[in-house]
Design a protein around this motif. Structure first.
Motif, short mmCIF file in Angstrom:
data_model
loop_
_atom_site.label_atom_id
_atom_site.label_comp_id
_atom_site.label_asym_id
_atom_site.label_seq_id
_atom_site.Cartn_x
_atom_site.Cartn_y
_atom_site.Cartn_z
N ASP A 210 0.86 -1.17 0.00
CA ASP A 210 0.00 0.00 0.00
C ASP A 210 0.90 1.23 0.00
OD1 ASP A 210 -1.72 2.06 0.48
OD2 ASP A 210 -2.84 1.04 2.06
N PHE A 212 0.72 4.33 -0.48
CA PHE A 212 0.38 5.63 0.11
C PHE A 212 0.32 5.56 1.63
CE2 PHE A 212 -2.88 8.94 1.20
CZ PHE A 212 -2.02 10.02 1.03
N HIS A 213 -0.25 4.46 2.14
CA HIS A 213 -0.47 4.38 3.59
C HIS A 213 0.66 3.62 4.28
CE1 HIS A 213 -4.41 4.84 1.58
NE2 HIS A 213 -4.52 5.78 2.47
N GLY A 256 -9.05 0.79 -3.89
CA GLY A 256 -8.75 2.21 -4.09
C GLY A 256 -7.52 2.39 -4.96
N ASP A 397 -2.26 11.58 -3.25
CA ASP A 397 -1.54 10.57 -4.02
C ASP A 397 -2.29 10.32 -5.33
OD1 ASP A 397 0.49 8.69 -4.45
OD2 ASP A 397 -0.63 7.05 -3.52
N GLY A 406 -6.31 6.10 -9.70
CA GLY A 406 -6.91 6.50 -8.43
C GLY A 406 -6.30 7.81 -7.96
N GLU A 408 -6.24 10.08 -4.73
CA GLU A 408 -6.61 10.03 -3.32
C GLU A 408 -6.68 11.44 -2.75
OE1 GLU A 408 -5.57 6.77 -1.23
OE2 GLU A 408 -6.25 7.59 0.69
N VAL A 410 -7.07 14.16 0.27
CA VAL A 410 -6.72 14.27 1.69
C VAL A 410 -7.00 15.69 2.18
CG1 VAL A 410 -4.94 12.47 1.71
CG2 VAL A 410 -4.31 14.82 1.09
N PRO A 418 -6.96 12.22 6.35
CA PRO A 418 -8.12 12.19 5.45
C PRO A 418 -9.16 13.24 5.82
CG PRO A 418 -8.19 10.33 6.96
CD PRO A 418 -6.92 11.07 7.26
N ASP A 445 -12.17 7.68 -0.33
CA ASP A 445 -11.69 9.04 -0.63
C ASP A 445 -10.94 9.09 -1.96
OD1 ASP A 445 -12.80 10.06 1.66
OD2 ASP A 445 -10.98 9.82 2.85
N VAL A 446 -11.05 8.03 -2.72
CA VAL A 446 -10.31 7.96 -3.99
C VAL A 446 -11.28 8.19 -5.15
CG1 VAL A 446 -8.90 6.47 -5.47
CG2 VAL A 446 -8.66 6.35 -2.98
#
Ligand SMILES: *Cc1c(COP(=O)(O)O)cnc(C)c1O
Length: 478
Positions: A210, A212-213, A256, A397, A406, A408, A410, A418, A445-446
């Protein structure tokens, strides 16, 4: 502001191929019946019935028109299925020919002409060296269901009794493989799956990459190396008992649009092989050009034992799915009738001739229109547009594989915090896009962009311009 000219309001209509017209006379009745009788997928109906629905009536090229006469660019390919635009003349002509010959006949016993022809074509374009057999079903979920049952049964009836202990499936967190119980069991999206937990068979989950996270300060290569170490640990823990690794190659779509590298994919496949497990790749979303290659497995150069395809297989025209299997897997099911090695699975509409004819026509379009070659220009242009999104203060992202994208959103780019709003920010974006004549769908949120492969440069500019504007407006208000 974006560095390109955002098409002015009203541009959507000027690019669309439709001749303008007003609403249908029975529009109010259709809307009322929709509210009264329909139960829609993945939809909280209590909220749905409050807004006027978009009642789609026509499709042409990359456009849809609703019963109110409003036109929309199909920015998510009708949920990731459409490839060459709506009502592509070649596919429509093939379907009409097929309608004049045969509508449907069963594959239990007889076989049918388009199903045979398509199987040959699919094996011809399949990634890797192994895949030689085609088992049809109707949706991505059933294609995965079939692969899981094949992998399980293959090991359970292995001719070497010592190798019959393999019943564990290793899957990735954040995986999505469909909504039937078997495909939910190998999936890993809690929001969709938690409720059904008591009904699911146990699987072993390894952390899916993942980017981004990932842990703060960790670089992507380090993050993937950590995921691979965890994957290897799961295989070692269940050594000799793993039936298969099941995963979406290069992009976990429904999660996502979580992208991992080709290196990660190759290493994951290698780990599975070292441990004697089968490799099941779910290319329901990534297949048929969406990744920029015919299959994501081609891009990474991996060679699965089982491959699941659906969504784009018919060009997005009719429901059809296929599970492709290696000759070795197939041979594991051969024997005398009374050995019960048969694969006991099949659906009423298995190998439907109309759907198979559409799929054959779609593959012809790939050749005639040089779809994959032409797509490279589209992907490059999309990449340029997305660079502009990266500069937006509320874009955390941007992840992309081919045309699968995607974005994302924020609240705070520095920390990745988020948004906390109701309705969710991406939901607001989607609504603003629809008002501007562009249909897209969020995943959390994507904001997802999944244009048809046939999208023109002008349409792509419109799609990105409208989405950028909508993101800007929706986030400014928060
Ligand atoms: C959409 C999807 C599925 C499920 O396909 P359906 O046709 O909706 O059942 C399975 N796997 C992946 C990767 C998907 O994107």
């Amino acid at each position: 502001m974006p560095p390109w000219n955002v098409p002015a309001h009203g541009t959507a209509a000027s690019l669309s191929p439709f001749t303008p017209r007003g609403p249908r006379a029975d529009l109010a009745r259709l809307e009322a019946s929709d509210r009264k009788h329909l139960w829609k997928p993945f939809t909280q109906m209590a909220g749905y019935v409050r807004d006027a629905p978009i009642v789609v009536e026509e499709g042409l090229g990359n456009w849809l028109r609703d019963a109110a006469g409003r036109e929309y660019l199909d920015g998510v390919s009708s949920l990731w299925v459409n490839l060459h635009g709506h009502r592509h003349p070649r596919i429509m002509a093939r379907l009409r020919e097929q309608l004049d010959r045969l509508d449907h006949s069963t594959m239990l016993g007889p076989t049918n002409v388009p199903a045979v022809q398509l199987a040959e074509r699919l094996v011809g374009i399949a990634p890797g060296e192994r895949l030689s057999r085609v088992f049809y079903s109707d949706s991505g979920s059933t294609a995965v269901e079939v692969a899981v049952k094949m992998a399980f049964q293959f090991h359970a009836q292995h001719r070497d009794a010592a190798l019959r202990q393999r019943s564990v499936f290793i899957t990735l967190t954040n995986a999505y493989h469909g909504d039937t119980l078997g495909s939910v069991a190998v999936g890993g999206i809690d929001l969709f799956h938690q409720m059904y937990e008591p009904l699911l068979f146990q699987t072993v989950k390894a952390p899916g990459p993942d980017p981004f996270h990932r842990a703060f300060g960790q670089d992507v290569a380090e993050h993937e190396a950590g995921c691979l170490a965890a994957l290897r640990a799961r295989f070692e823990e269940h050594d000799g008992r793993v039936a298969a690794l099941v995963m979406e190659p290069l992009m976990q779509g429904a999660a996502g649009m979580l992208r991992h590298s080709a290196e990660y994919l190759r290493a994951a496949v290698a780990i599975a092989r070292e441990h004697g497990a089968l490799v099941v790749l779910d290319e329901v979303a990534t297949g048929f050009g969406r990744s920029g290659h015919m299959f994501a497995a081609d891009l990474a150069g991996v060679d699965p034992d089982l491959l699941c395809v659906a969504k784009g297989i018919t060009g997005g025209v009719l429901p059809l799915a296929a599970t492709l299997a290696s000759e070795a897997v197939y041979e594991g099911f051969l024997g005398d009738q009374d050995e019960y090695r048969t694969f006991f699975h099949g659906h009423s509409y298995t190998g439907n001739p109309l759907a198979c004819a559409a799929a054959l026509a779609s593959l012809e379009v790939f050749e005639e229109e040089h779809t994959l070659e032409r797509l490279q220009g589209t992907i490059a242009r999309l990449g340029d547009h997305l660079d502009a999104f990266r500069g937006h203060p509320h874009v955390g992202d941007v992840r992309r594989l081919g045309v699968m994208t995607g974005i994302e959103l924020v609240a705070d780019r520095a920390t990745g915090r988020p948004f906390d709003s109701d309705p969710a920010v991406a939901q607001r974006v989607i609504r603003l896009c629809a008002e501007r004549g562009v249909l897209v769908r969020p995943l959390g949120d994507v904001v997802v962009l999944m244009p048809p492969l046939s999208i023109t440069h002008d349409e792509l500019d419109l799609l990105c311009g409208v989405v950028f504007e909508a993101i800007d407006e929706a986030t400014r208000a928060l």
